[in-house]
Design an enzyme around this catalytic site. Structure first.
Site, PDB file in Angstrom:
ATOM      1  N   SER A 100       7.499  75.309  56.852  1.00 24.40           N
ATOM      2  CA  SER A 100       6.318  74.805  56.141  1.00 24.40           C
ATOM      3  C   SER A 100       5.054  74.770  57.008  1.00 24.40           C
ATOM      4  O   SER A 100       4.249  73.851  56.903  1.00 24.40           O
ATOM      5  CB  SER A 100       6.603  73.421  55.534  1.00 24.40           C
ATOM      6  OG  SER A 100       7.664  73.514  54.599  1.00 24.40           O
TER       7      SER A 100
ATOM      8  N   GLY B 206      10.526  75.879  53.549  1.00 22.47           N
ATOM      9  CA  GLY B 206      10.225  76.027  52.125  1.00 22.47           C
ATOM     10  C   GLY B 206      10.199  74.710  51.362  1.00 22.47           C
ATOM     11  O   GLY B 206      10.195  74.700  50.130  1.00 22.47           O
TER      12      GLY B 206
ATOM     13  N   GLU C 101      13.518  76.392  63.762  1.00 25.23           N
ATOM     14  CA  GLU C 101      13.202  76.148  62.358  1.00 25.23           C
ATOM     15  C   GLU C 101      14.166  75.117  61.790  1.00 25.23           C
ATOM     16  O   GLU C 101      15.277  75.465  61.365  1.00 25.23           O
ATOM     17  CB  GLU C 101      13.340  77.444  61.554  1.00 25.23           C
ATOM     18  CG  GLU C 101      12.424  78.546  62.015  1.00 25.23           C
ATOM     19  CD  GLU C 101      12.178  79.544  60.901  1.00 25.23           C
ATOM     20  OE1 GLU C 101      11.025  79.693  60.507  1.00 25.23           O
ATOM     21  OE2 GLU C 101      13.148  80.139  60.397  1.00 25.23           O
TER      22      GLU C 101
ATOM     23  N   LYS D 290      10.420  87.352  53.670  1.00 22.80           N
ATOM     24  CA  LYS D 290      11.703  87.172  52.973  1.00 22.80           C
ATOM     25  C   LYS D 290      11.818  88.213  51.843  1.00 22.80           C
ATOM     26  O   LYS D 290      11.292  89.310  51.991  1.00 22.80           O
ATOM     27  CB  LYS D 290      11.817  85.741  52.461  1.00 22.80           C
ATOM     28  CG  LYS D 290      11.515  84.724  53.578  1.00 22.80           C
ATOM     29  CD  LYS D 290      11.826  83.315  53.216  1.00 22.80           C
ATOM     30  CE  LYS D 290      11.511  82.417  54.414  1.00 22.80           C
ATOM     31  NZ  LYS D 290      11.833  81.017  54.193  1.00 22.80           N
TER      32      LYS D 290
ATOM     33  N   HIS E 106      18.275  83.886  60.947  1.00 21.99           N
ATOM     34  CA  HIS E 106      17.496  82.978  60.101  1.00 21.99           C
ATOM     35  C   HIS E 106      18.452  82.066  59.322  1.00 21.99           C
ATOM     36  O   HIS E 106      19.520  82.501  58.911  1.00 21.99           O
ATOM     37  CB  HIS E 106      16.614  83.785  59.146  1.00 21.99           C
ATOM     38  CG  HIS E 106      15.642  82.918  58.418  1.00 21.99           C
ATOM     39  ND1 HIS E 106      15.995  82.186  57.321  1.00 21.99           N
ATOM     40  CD2 HIS E 106      14.336  82.633  58.660  1.00 21.99           C
ATOM     41  CE1 HIS E 106      14.936  81.487  56.913  1.00 21.99           C
ATOM     42  NE2 HIS E 106      13.920  81.748  57.709  1.00 21.99           N
TER      43      HIS E 106
ATOM     44  N   GLU F  11      18.513  81.073  56.375  1.00 19.88           N
ATOM     45  CA  GLU F  11      18.939  81.559  55.050  1.00 19.88           C
ATOM     46  C   GLU F  11      20.083  82.560  55.193  1.00 19.88           C
ATOM     47  O   GLU F  11      20.971  82.623  54.345  1.00 19.88           O
ATOM     48  CB  GLU F  11      17.738  82.173  54.313  1.00 19.88           C
ATOM     49  CG  GLU F  11      16.810  81.083  53.798  1.00 19.88           C
ATOM     50  CD  GLU F  11      15.347  81.480  53.724  1.00 19.88           C
ATOM     51  OE1 GLU F  11      15.040  82.681  53.789  1.00 19.88           O
ATOM     52  OE2 GLU F  11      14.512  80.556  53.615  1.00 19.88           O
TER      53      GLU F  11
ATOM     54  N   ASN G 187       7.127  85.890  57.892  1.00 22.89           N
ATOM     55  CA  ASN G 187       8.428  86.303  57.359  1.00 22.89           C
ATOM     56  C   ASN G 187       8.324  86.311  55.838  1.00 22.89           C
ATOM     57  O   ASN G 187       8.314  85.262  55.210  1.00 22.89           O
ATOM     58  CB  ASN G 187       9.495  85.302  57.845  1.00 22.89           C
ATOM     59  CG  ASN G 187      10.845  85.527  57.187  1.00 22.89           C
ATOM     60  OD1 ASN G 187      11.092  86.580  56.588  1.00 22.89           O
ATOM     61  ND2 ASN G 187      11.726  84.544  57.282  1.00 22.89           N
TER      62      ASN G 187
END
Ligand code: PGA
Length: 255
Positions: A215, A175, A169, A13, A97, A99, A11
């Site tokens: 991660s 991240g 996730e 992003k 996701h 985010e 991904n």
């Protein structure tokens, strides 16, 4: 031996220009061309998707969108639809996701509509779920992911269930360099599979691929992927360099 073929997705992003995206997959396709036991996909930005799909033609790497709108077309300035992603060369779409949930107000009901749109367009969704640090520390992880899974998959028929992908996730691991331990991840994955069994029955649930994300790096991928209910990875930061991503793809032992 797991009945499920591992699936590793990068991904990207909001990273890489079109030129950089094409250069990345030109390098990647050579590095993974001999991989036979793993499905591989990359999710570039929507502006780069078509060029990336073209650069990957004839390779063993497929292409995913990072999001889509629930409608096929219409007056939705700035949005991209599932049929557009398909026409540009995508086979998959990442949905829900964290985010997008955090910065774009994505809800379980909204993700559910998008799942329908993606299936309708002849694409397959990769549905993301995961708890925040506060939710984990409050002992609510399983309850949160159960709500997200049931909300996102509401009304999805068992016949299509087996071809869907779910990505667990944990938000606190994305991240941050903090990975869930393989035990923490496996516990949630086992819970997800039990939930899917409740929705679609054991035979279908046993076929659904459950990715871990947060991660994932070359040095922790093998241990995570060795867990019985972890069938792949959704990789952010480490998918932005071809060599790092290829190392993760190759971390899963054959068979
Ligand atoms: P990360 O991102 O690998 O950079 O933690 C994972 C993701 O958000 O899918």
């Amino acid at each position: 031996m797991s009945p499920r073929r591992p699936f590793i997705v990068g991904n990207w992003k909001m990273n890489k220009t079109v030129t950089e995206s094409v250069a990345l997959v030109r390098e990647l396709r050579g590095l993974v061309s001999m991989v036979r036991h793993v499905d591989i996909a990359v999710a570039p930005t929507s502006v780069a998707l078509q060029a990336v799909a073209k650069a990957l033609e004839g390779s063993n790497v497929s292409v995913a969108g990072q999001n889509c709108h629930a409608a096929a077309s219409g007056a939705f300035t700035g949005e991209v639809s599932a049929p557009m992603l398909k026409d540009a060369g995508a086979s998959w779409v990442i949905l829900g996701h964290s985010e997008r949930r955090q910065f774009n107000g994505e809800t379980d009901a909204g993700v559910n509509k998008k799942v329908g749109a993606v299936l309708e367009a002849g694409l397959l969704p990769i549905v993301c779920v995961g708890e925040t640090l506060e939710e984990r520390e409050g002992g609510r992880t399983l309850e949160v992911v159960a709500r997200q899974v049931k909300g996102a998959l509401d009304g999805v028929k068992a016949e299509v269930g087996a071809s869907l992908v779910l990505a667990y996730e944990p938000v606190w691991a994305i991240g941050t360099g903090k990975t869930a331990t393989s035990r923490q991840a496996q516990d949630v994955h086992a819970h997800l599979r039990a939930l899917l069994t409740g929705l679609w029955g054991a035979e279908v649930a046993a076929k659904v691929r459950l990715q871990y994300g947060g991660s994932v790096k070359a040095d922790n991928a093998a241990e995570l992927l060795a867990q019985p209910d972890i069938d792949g990875a959704l990789v952010g930061g480490a998918s932005l360099r071809a060599a790092d991503f290829a190392a993760i793809v190759k971390a899963k032992p054959a068979g």
